[in-house]
Design a protein around this motif. Structure first.
Motif, PDB file in Angstrom:
ATOM      1  N   ARG A   1      13.289 -27.694  57.004  1.00 17.00           N
ATOM      2  CA  ARG A   1      13.890 -26.358  57.038  1.00 17.00           C
ATOM      3  C   ARG A   1      15.097 -26.293  57.975  1.00 17.00           C
ATOM      4  O   ARG A   1      15.952 -25.413  57.848  1.00 17.00           O
ATOM      5  N   TYR A   2      15.122 -27.177  58.946  1.00 17.59           N
ATOM      6  CA  TYR A   2      16.097 -27.070  60.030  1.00 17.59           C
ATOM      7  C   TYR A   2      17.537 -27.008  59.526  1.00 17.59           C
ATOM      8  O   TYR A   2      18.305 -26.127  59.893  1.00 17.59           O
ATOM      9  N   ARG A   3      17.896 -27.952  58.663  1.00 20.23           N
ATOM     10  CA  ARG A   3      19.284 -28.013  58.201  1.00 20.23           C
ATOM     11  C   ARG A   3      19.696 -26.746  57.473  1.00 20.23           C
ATOM     12  O   ARG A   3      20.788 -26.206  57.692  1.00 20.23           O
ATOM     13  N   ALA A   4      18.822 -26.256  56.598  1.00 18.43           N
ATOM     14  CA  ALA A   4      19.165 -25.055  55.832  1.00 18.43           C
ATOM     15  C   ALA A   4      19.311 -23.849  56.762  1.00 18.43           C
ATOM     16  O   ALA A   4      20.201 -23.009  56.578  1.00 18.43           O
ATOM     17  N   ALA A   5      18.439 -23.772  57.768  1.00 18.11           N
ATOM     18  CA  ALA A   5      18.492 -22.640  58.699  1.00 18.11           C
ATOM     19  C   ALA A   5      19.773 -22.676  59.531  1.00 18.11           C
ATOM     20  O   ALA A   5      20.390 -21.629  59.784  1.00 18.11           O
ATOM     21  N   ILE A   6      20.179 -23.858  59.965  1.00 20.25           N
ATOM     22  CA  ILE A   6      21.442 -23.966  60.717  1.00 20.25           C
ATOM     23  C   ILE A   6      22.618 -23.596  59.820  1.00 20.25           C
ATOM     24  O   ILE A   6      23.541 -22.886  60.232  1.00 20.25           O
ATOM     25  N   ASP A   7      22.567 -24.042  58.593  1.00 18.61           N
ATOM     26  CA  ASP A   7      23.663 -23.796  57.665  1.00 18.61           C
ATOM     27  C   ASP A   7      23.850 -22.306  57.387  1.00 18.61           C
ATOM     28  O   ASP A   7      24.957 -21.854  57.080  1.00 18.61           O
ATOM     29  N   LYS A   8      22.774 -21.522  57.478  1.00 19.59           N
ATOM     30  CA  LYS A   8      22.843 -20.092  57.175  1.00 19.59           C
ATOM     31  C   LYS A   8      23.379 -19.257  58.335  1.00 19.59           C
ATOM     32  O   LYS A   8      23.669 -18.070  58.163  1.00 19.59           O
ATOM     33  N   VAL A   9      23.462 -19.833  59.531  1.00 20.77           N
ATOM     34  CA  VAL A   9      23.895 -19.052  60.698  1.00 20.77           C
ATOM     35  C   VAL A   9      25.332 -18.572  60.491  1.00 20.77           C
ATOM     36  O   VAL A   9      26.222 -19.361  60.154  1.00 20.77           O
ATOM     37  N   ALA A  10      25.538 -17.274  60.695  1.00 26.95           N
ATOM     38  CA  ALA A  10      26.860 -16.666  60.511  1.00 26.95           C
ATOM     39  C   ALA A  10      27.437 -16.238  61.863  1.00 26.95           C
ATOM     40  O   ALA A  10      26.739 -16.222  62.876  1.00 26.95           O
ATOM     41  N   VAL A  11      28.709 -15.889  61.843  1.00 22.64           N
ATOM     42  CA  VAL A  11      29.388 -15.440  63.066  1.00 22.64           C
ATOM     43  C   VAL A  11      28.630 -14.281  63.717  1.00 22.64           C
ATOM     44  O   VAL A  11      28.434 -14.245  64.936  1.00 22.64           O
ATOM     45  N   ALA A  12      28.179 -13.335  62.899  1.00 19.56           N
ATOM     46  CA  ALA A  12      27.464 -12.170  63.428  1.00 19.56           C
ATOM     47  C   ALA A  12      26.146 -12.578  64.092  1.00 19.56           C
ATOM     48  O   ALA A  12      25.712 -11.953  65.072  1.00 19.56           O
ATOM     49  N   ASP A  13      25.491 -13.616  63.573  1.00 13.88           N
ATOM     50  CA  ASP A  13      24.233 -14.080  64.171  1.00 13.88           C
ATOM     51  C   ASP A  13      24.472 -14.612  65.582  1.00 13.88           C
ATOM     52  O   ASP A  13      23.673 -14.379  66.492  1.00 13.88           O
ATOM     53  N   VAL A  14      25.564 -15.358  65.739  1.00 15.06           N
ATOM     54  CA  VAL A  14      25.867 -15.931  67.059  1.00 15.06           C
ATOM     55  C   VAL A  14      26.124 -14.815  68.073  1.00 15.06           C
ATOM     56  O   VAL A  14      25.614 -14.854  69.196  1.00 15.06           O
ATOM     57  N   LEU A  15      26.911 -13.820  67.672  1.00 15.87           N
ATOM     58  CA  LEU A  15      27.187 -12.703  68.594  1.00 15.87           C
ATOM     59  C   LEU A  15      25.894 -11.952  68.911  1.00 15.87           C
ATOM     60  O   LEU A  15      25.653 -11.573  70.061  1.00 15.87           O
ATOM     61  N   ARG A  16      25.051 -11.762  67.914  1.00 16.94           N
ATOM     62  CA  ARG A  16      23.798 -11.015  68.131  1.00 16.94           C
ATOM     63  C   ARG A  16      22.885 -11.729  69.145  1.00 16.94           C
ATOM     64  O   ARG A  16      22.391 -11.102  70.083  1.00 16.94           O
TER      65      ARG A  16
END
Length: 509
Positions: free
Chosen positions: A441-456
């Protein structure tokens, strides 16, 4: 032919040791501030355009070879991972119970247990006799301990498996914990205690854990002369009897073997092991230090080691993946914000890094560190806090996000580039109760991270004004810089003397 194979195995083992030693030495070297002429040349616009035209195909689907999971009738879990590249077989037995549940007044028990389990030999042969037995076979059996478990492992040529596995089982069930080896490791621990204030970074690392978790937290405790002296051989025997049960054990075997024959050998060796009491997870409280400035004086240095700390997260936190990307943007390599801004542009840092840390079954440590000259101590702290403030003030750029995710996903390949590494990871999931496909699951979960997720997640977990700031440095050179940042709490790290020794025998940094 066997001699040639053994010689090759010895060469591989020595090469690995050499590489590890070199890596360790390199990690301790402070990174020099590069001169402008030594810095990597900046790409021109035309070069960047050329690079952007290179077609990069998507990463292939990650489908590692899955180890086979077996549960013996007594509850012991076994993983088998075949690998026929080399004629070797190895394995690790991990057992629940580690230093986080050792008695406070016997801190150091696990250090002694993890060593003497092997060096003390078994009831059938001494540790020295075991050394001779293994040496002529280019084999090894090792034991160790950690916060939450102990372990015993072996590695040998395929042709020696029966004999080495028998010795492995012998040491698992009938360790002798001989007194002479207990005395020896106690002397070694005494030497380590006496030298623990020699290195500025060792001090900063050790004391920052106390600030993040609380000085009395089991994850922050350290060996003292008195606690090491309090450990007896009976303590080791009692620990072994308390935790060494099949319900607490996970065995992983990898290498060149026939799976049916290996399963039969394991069932013969371990299935008659009687059930005991299953270990339970301890209830541990975390009491981080109040925000503020904490100072440890070390007068024989000309630089400062700074740590900003508080609690982090658990790895099963749904935000773990976005936090990983955020950490990469902040401090993942030469292009990260901390390295680029504090070291390259401002020339403030010998070394700099950090992020929101995670642990498997308890809170990790959120930690930001910087090594700097004494005269730039306060400026470095202010600059580091500004980078954290910027992190929560605005989202990262699309370029930063892409670079961070590419870096994580591309390095992921090397983290699990062998069947043995995949086995170790699967055993870890079993130990901590994670989903068996967490790795996939790890790769897919990292790939889904968006700019808004990082700020959140930055705004959720990073709070510069709530950090405990630890400075280890030379008070004569730092002067009153820290007073300008707020009230300063001095920490005394004088080493308590051994029982019966005069108080003046305590060692100051």
């Amino acid at each position: 032919m066997n001699r040639l194979i053994r010689s090759f195995a010895i060469f591989l083992m020595m090469s690995s040791i050499g590489l590890c030693t070199a890596a360790s030495q390199t990690a301790k070297e402070p990174a020099p501030v590069p001169k402008k002429s030594q810095q990597a040349p900046t790409q021109t616009k035309a070069q960047q355009n050329e690079v952007s035209r290179i077609a990069i195909p998507p990463l292939p689907k990650f489908e590692p070879q899955q180890p086979r999971r077996i549960v013996l009738n007594n509850g012991m879990v076994v993983f088998l991972q075949e690998n026929h590249e080399l004629p070797v077989v190895g394995g690790t037995l991990r057992v629940r119970g580690g230093s986080r549940v050792e008695p406070k007044e016997k801190t150091g028990l696990m250090d002694i247990y993890g060593t003497v389990w092997r060096t003390g030999g078994s009831k059938q042969r001494t540790g020295d006799e075991l050394d001779d037995f293994l040496e002529v076979r280019a084999a090894k059996i090792e034991t160790g301990s950690s916060d939450d478990s102990t372990s015993i492992s072996f590695n040998c040529l395929k042709g020696d498996f029966d004999q080495v596995f028998s010795a492995f089982r012998e040491l698992t069930f009938e360790p002798a914990f001989r007194d002479d080896k207990i005395d020896l490791i106690k002397k070694q621990l005494f030497a380590a205690i006496s030298r623990r204030n020699d290195d500025i970074d060792d001090i900063a690392g050790r004391e920052s854990v106390k600030l993040a978790y609380g000085a009395d937290n089991p994850y922050a405790r350290i060996d003292e002369y008195a606690t090491v002296l309090a450990v007896t051989r009976q303590d080791l025997l009692d620990w072994h009897a308390r935790f060494m049960h099949p319900e607490n054990a996970i065995l992983g075997i990898y290498g060149d073997f026939d799976p049916a024959q290996m399963e039969a050998a394991i069932r013969k060796a371990f299935e008659s092991w009687p059930k005991g009491t299953k270990a339970t997870d301890p209830n541990i409280e975390f009491q981080p230090a109040k925000p503020g400035i904490y100072f440890i004086a070390k007068e024989d240095v000309d630089q400062s080691s700074v740590q900003l700390v508080t609690l982090g997260i658990r790895r099963d936190n749904p935000d773990y993946f976005a936090v990983s990307v955020m950490n990469e943007i902040l401090s993942g390599g030469f292009a990260s914000r901390l390295f680029s801004n504090l070291r390259t542009k401002q020339g403030l840092a010998y070394s700099v890094g950090g992020g929101v840390g995670s642990a498997w079954d308890h809170l990790g440590i959120q930690q930001y560190s910087i090594g700097t000259k004494s005269e730039t101590t306060a400026k470095s702290i202010q600059s580091l806090k500004k980078e954290l403030a910027d992190l929560i003030a605005a989202p990262p750029t699309a370029e930063e996000l892409k670079r961070a995710k590419d870096s994580i996903l591309n390095s992921f390949v090397f983290n699990f580039d062998s069947k043995q590494k995949v086995l170790a990871e699967k055993m870890r999931y079993e130990f901590y109760g994670y989903p068996v496909d967490f790795l996939e699951r790890y790769r897919a979960a990292i790939d889904k991270v968006a700019v808004a997720d990082v700020l959140r997640v930055a705004q959720k977990y990073v709070h510069p004004d709530q950090l405990a700031i630890l400075v280890v440095g030379n008070p004569g050179e730092i002067g009153n810089q820290l007073a300008a940042l707020g009230a300063v709490t001095n920490i005394d790290i004088t080493i308590p003397p051994p029982p019966g020794a005069p108080a003046a025998a305590g060692v100051k940094p």
